[in-house]
Design an enzyme around this catalytic site. Structure first.
Site, mmCIF file in Angstrom:
data_model
loop_
_atom_site.group_PDB
_atom_site.id
_atom_site.type_symbol
_atom_site.label_atom_id
_atom_site.label_comp_id
_atom_site.label_asym_id
_atom_site.label_seq_id
_atom_site.Cartn_x
_atom_site.Cartn_y
_atom_site.Cartn_z
ATOM 1 N N PHE A 152 0.804 -1.230 0.000
ATOM 2 C CA PHE A 152 0.000 0.000 0.000
ATOM 3 C C PHE A 152 0.831 1.271 0.000
ATOM 4 C CE2 PHE A 152 0.830 -0.202 4.609
ATOM 5 C CZ PHE A 152 1.014 1.142 4.907
ATOM 6 N N LYS A 176 -1.223 -6.974 -9.582
ATOM 7 C CA LYS A 176 -2.231 -7.079 -8.509
ATOM 8 C C LYS A 176 -1.845 -6.053 -7.454
ATOM 9 C CE LYS A 176 -2.938 -8.498 -4.817
ATOM 10 N NZ LYS A 176 -3.337 -7.510 -3.777
ATOM 11 N N SER A 229 5.159 -7.101 3.298
ATOM 12 C CA SER A 229 5.711 -7.422 4.620
ATOM 13 C C SER A 229 6.477 -8.753 4.573
ATOM 14 C CB SER A 229 4.566 -7.513 5.633
ATOM 15 O OG SER A 229 3.647 -8.490 5.213
ATOM 16 N N CYS A 284 9.804 1.392 3.914
ATOM 17 C CA CYS A 284 10.716 0.300 4.244
ATOM 18 C C CYS A 284 12.154 0.812 4.367
ATOM 19 C CB CYS A 284 10.644 -0.803 3.205
ATOM 20 S SG CYS A 284 11.332 -0.281 1.633
ATOM 21 N N GLU A 386 8.935 -4.530 13.128
ATOM 22 C CA GLU A 386 8.706 -3.383 12.248
ATOM 23 C C GLU A 386 7.403 -2.703 12.663
ATOM 24 O OE1 GLU A 386 7.527 -4.162 8.134
ATOM 25 O OE2 GLU A 386 8.770 -2.494 7.487
HETATM 26 P P1 NAD Z 1 1.349 -6.736 2.923
HETATM 27 O O1 NAD Z 1 2.376 -7.798 2.994
HETATM 28 O O2 NAD Z 1 0.229 -6.770 3.897
HETATM 29 O O3 NAD Z 1 0.656 -6.729 1.471
HETATM 30 C C1 NAD Z 1 1.414 -6.691 0.294
HETATM 31 C C2 NAD Z 1 0.636 -7.373 -0.825
HETATM 32 O O4 NAD Z 1 0.418 -8.746 -0.471
HETATM 33 C C3 NAD Z 1 -0.736 -6.760 -1.085
HETATM 34 O O5 NAD Z 1 -0.957 -6.711 -2.475
HETATM 35 C C4 NAD Z 1 -1.684 -7.728 -0.397
HETATM 36 O O6 NAD Z 1 -2.958 -7.781 -1.030
HETATM 37 C C5 NAD Z 1 -0.973 -9.059 -0.516
HETATM 38 N N1 NAD Z 1 -1.253 -9.949 0.617
HETATM 39 C C6 NAD Z 1 -1.563 -9.587 1.878
HETATM 40 N N2 NAD Z 1 -1.731 -10.685 2.654
HETATM 41 C C7 NAD Z 1 -1.522 -11.755 1.864
HETATM 42 C C8 NAD Z 1 -1.544 -13.169 2.096
HETATM 43 N N3 NAD Z 1 -1.829 -13.683 3.292
HETATM 44 N N4 NAD Z 1 -1.249 -13.983 1.063
HETATM 45 C C9 NAD Z 1 -0.962 -13.484 -0.157
HETATM 46 N N5 NAD Z 1 -0.935 -12.147 -0.422
HETATM 47 C C10 NAD Z 1 -1.215 -11.297 0.569
HETATM 48 O O7 NAD Z 1 2.128 -5.344 2.995
HETATM 49 P P2 NAD Z 1 1.524 -3.868 3.116
HETATM 50 O O8 NAD Z 1 0.968 -3.680 4.477
HETATM 51 O O9 NAD Z 1 0.678 -3.564 1.951
HETATM 52 O O10 NAD Z 1 2.872 -3.002 2.950
HETATM 53 C C11 NAD Z 1 3.736 -2.699 4.015
HETATM 54 C C12 NAD Z 1 4.893 -3.656 4.090
HETATM 55 O O11 NAD Z 1 5.617 -3.648 2.860
HETATM 56 C C13 NAD Z 1 5.918 -3.273 5.152
HETATM 57 O O12 NAD Z 1 6.330 -4.418 5.817
HETATM 58 C C14 NAD Z 1 7.052 -2.655 4.359
HETATM 59 O O13 NAD Z 1 8.320 -2.719 4.978
HETATM 60 C C15 NAD Z 1 7.021 -3.490 3.123
HETATM 61 N N6 NAD Z 1 7.674 -2.815 2.015
HETATM 62 C C16 NAD Z 1 8.887 -3.305 1.617
HETATM 63 C C17 NAD Z 1 9.580 -2.680 0.602
HETATM 64 C C18 NAD Z 1 10.915 -3.200 0.150
HETATM 65 O O14 NAD Z 1 11.386 -2.789 -0.900
HETATM 66 N N7 NAD Z 1 11.537 -4.098 0.877
HETATM 67 C C19 NAD Z 1 9.034 -1.544 -0.018
HETATM 68 C C20 NAD Z 1 7.782 -1.092 0.421
HETATM 69 C C21 NAD Z 1 7.107 -1.733 1.443
#
Ligand code: NAD
Length: 486
Positions: A152, A176, A229, A284, A386
């Site tokens: 997000f 997606k 995440s 992140c 985090e």
């Molecule tokens: P999230 O992991 O909740 O969701 C990311 C994506 O995965 C979304 O599209 C979501 O629909 C999907 N998703 C969620 N739960 C799922 C499941 N159980 N099975 C399969 N798919 C699923 O992450 P978020 O809250 O949207 O974003 C924040 C996180 O992203 C933080 O942990 C942040 O550190 C990380 N992030 C990392 C980077 C990087 O480059 N390392 C960059 C930006 C954000």
């Protein structure tokens, strides 16, 4: 904008309604108002999107790379022309202020720059007359249908890390986006369509876990790019690779900033404030732990605290540009508040309480000001997990070696930075920190599109990162050809 807010899938060049009535609210975090609904779809829509991408691949793979890059030149112009609208969309659905939003769109456009220059780097290698009249050459080929699953917090930049390179390499793509912030992705894809991309080359399906699982299981999906995440990143990597797919999967982070006595005070404090509290800490690459010896912390901390206390916090709609906007949701706000409670209970000293910060015109948005904990110990939850919010932890250590040891106990490995005037310290830090992205006197060492976004450890699962040459390698496979003519 009205049309846009409808949140449709994009399949085979058409915007279509999801085949489901299940949906999730998309909220403006500055006001708490529902601005649209994100469909939570089943397998059917994913299968249609992948089939459309697989069909389009048959022609797109043979379209010359120079022609594919020409579309990216047009796309870049359209992104630049529409940057104000895109930035406002990012602000509307994510909540970061419009200056930060614009910066994030700009970082995404850097990746389109790389895609424009792809013919120059796409060339293979040759070795003439290796022996016996044999010449060697390598050639790059696209993989097929690639999928991108995004988080997000950067609704424009992170999708742009993926599909411009994938597509220019000759692949077709199914995006997606996050169900919390899918509207910017829709606009990004509308503009790509306007740039002249053939139908089916890019597709968008909305949804949550069920849509992701359908992509991971789909036999025609060759590669998956994920950012989100750590627990989900690990799941995506394991499930995707078990299914025989190529996977790059970026996870969460907990980044340290090491301060030394001779670091310049104003520049260091400014950079740390921007890093820890920019985008309300939902980055992140945010530095969420400051580490140093007692004398250094005592010197810097009052300045850091005062600067954080002065940050303006409030809604980010219209032309309002407070330093910090809201966090993404009520649920996330409560999660951050729980971490603050846990820090207090575990004995850290809360020297700035974001729960009591003045909020300008709060309405029903999800606001919390900057918080700072001093005397944070390694075993505390606020040190280990985090938080992904505007909470800065401060750790005091005996010396440089103890700081390095602490930094390297983290299971994550996204980034670490040092603020110093001492070249030897900086060099030692650069070498010893077990992280993939290092900053020397830089608060957010996020590499530009030409370089890989190279997290380590639990911040990344896979071999080839997004962006840069690694991004190109991820989206292509090489063939080695031995030529001999009699
Ligand atoms: P999230 O992991 O909740 O969701 C990311 C994506 O995965 C979304 O599209 C979501 O629909 C999907 N998703 C969620 N739960 C799922 C499941 N159980 N099975 C399969 N798919 C699923 O992450 P978020 O809250 O949207 O974003 C924040 C996180 O992203 C933080 O942990 C942040 O550190 C990380 N992030 C990392 C980077 C990087 O480059 N390392 C960059 C930006 C954000």
């Amino acid at each position: 904008m009205k049309e846009l807010l409808e949140c449709k899938h994009f399949i085979n060049g058409q915007w279509i309604n999801a085949q489901t009535t299940e949906q999730q609210a998309i909220t403006n975090p500055s006001t708490g108002e529902t601005i649209s609904w994100s469909p939570l779809n089943g397998n059917k829509d994913v299968d249609d999107a992948v089939s459309s991408a697989a069909k389009a691949f048959e022609e797109w793979r043979d379209t010359p790379v120079t022609k594919r890059a020409q579309i990216m030149y047009r796309y870049k112009q359209l992104l630049e022309k529409n940057i104000d609208e895109l930035s406002r969309l990012v602000t509307l659905e994510h909540g970061k202020n419009v200056i930060e939003a614009r910066g994030s769109v700009g970082r995404g456009i850097e990746v389109v720059d790389l895609a424009c220059s792809l013919p120059a780097v796409f060339k293979g290698e040759t070795l003439h007359n290796v022996g016996g009249g044999v010449d060697y050459e390598t050639r790059r080929f696209p993989l097929g249908v690639c999928a991108g699953i995004t988080p997000f917090n950067f609704p424009a930049m992170i999708p742009l890390w993926m599909f411009p390179i994938a597509i220019t390499c000759g692949n077709t793509f199914v995006l997606k986006p996050s169900p919390q912030t899918p509207l910017t992705s829709i606009r990004l894809v509308e503009l790509l369509d306007e740039a002249g991309l053939p139908k089916g080359v890019i597709n968008v399906v909305h949804g949550g876990k069920e849509a992701v699982d359908a992509l991971l299981e789909h036999p025609q999906v060759q590669a998956v790019s994920f950012v989100g995440s750590t627990p989900i990143a690990k799941y995506i990597y394991q499930t995707g690779t078990n299914a025989g797919k190529r996977v790059q999967s970026a996870g969460g982070a907990k980044n340290y900033a090491l301060l030394t006595q001779d670091a310049p005070v104003k520049e260091t404090v400014d950079a740390l404030i921007a890093s820890a509290f920019g985008s309300a800490g939902e980055r992140c690459m945010a530095m969420s732990i400051v580490i140093g010896t007692d004398d250094v912390i005592d010197k810097f901390l009052p300045h850091i605290r005062n600067a954080a206390a002065e940050l303006t916090v409030g809604p980010t709609f219209g032309d309002e540009t407070p330093d910090m906007g809201p966090v993404i949701s009520q649920e996330h706000l409560e999660r951050i508040q729980n971490y603050i409670t846990s820090g207090i209970e575990q004995g850290a000293k809360l020297i700035l309480d974001g729960r009591k910060h003045d909020i300008i015109n709060p309405s029903n948005g999800f606001f919390i000001g900057p918080s700072i904990f001093d005397h944070v110990k390694p075993n505390m939850r606020i040190a280990q997990e985090e938080i992904f919010g505007p909470v800065l932890c401060v750790m005091r250590v005996a010396d440089f070696d103890a700081a390095m040891e602490q930094i390297n106990t983290s299971p994550y490995g996204n980034a670490a930075v040092i603020f110093t005037n001492n070249g030897a310290c900086a060099r030692e830090f650069r070498n010893r920190a077990q992280c993939g992205m290092i900053g020397v006197n830089v608060g957010v060492p996020a590499p530009m599109g030409l370089f890989p976004f190279s997290g380590w450890n639990d911040s990344f699962f896979g071999d080839l990162h997004v962006q840069g040459r690694e991004g190109i390698d991820f989206y292509t496979k090489k063939k080695v050809v031995l030529n001999r003519w009699f």
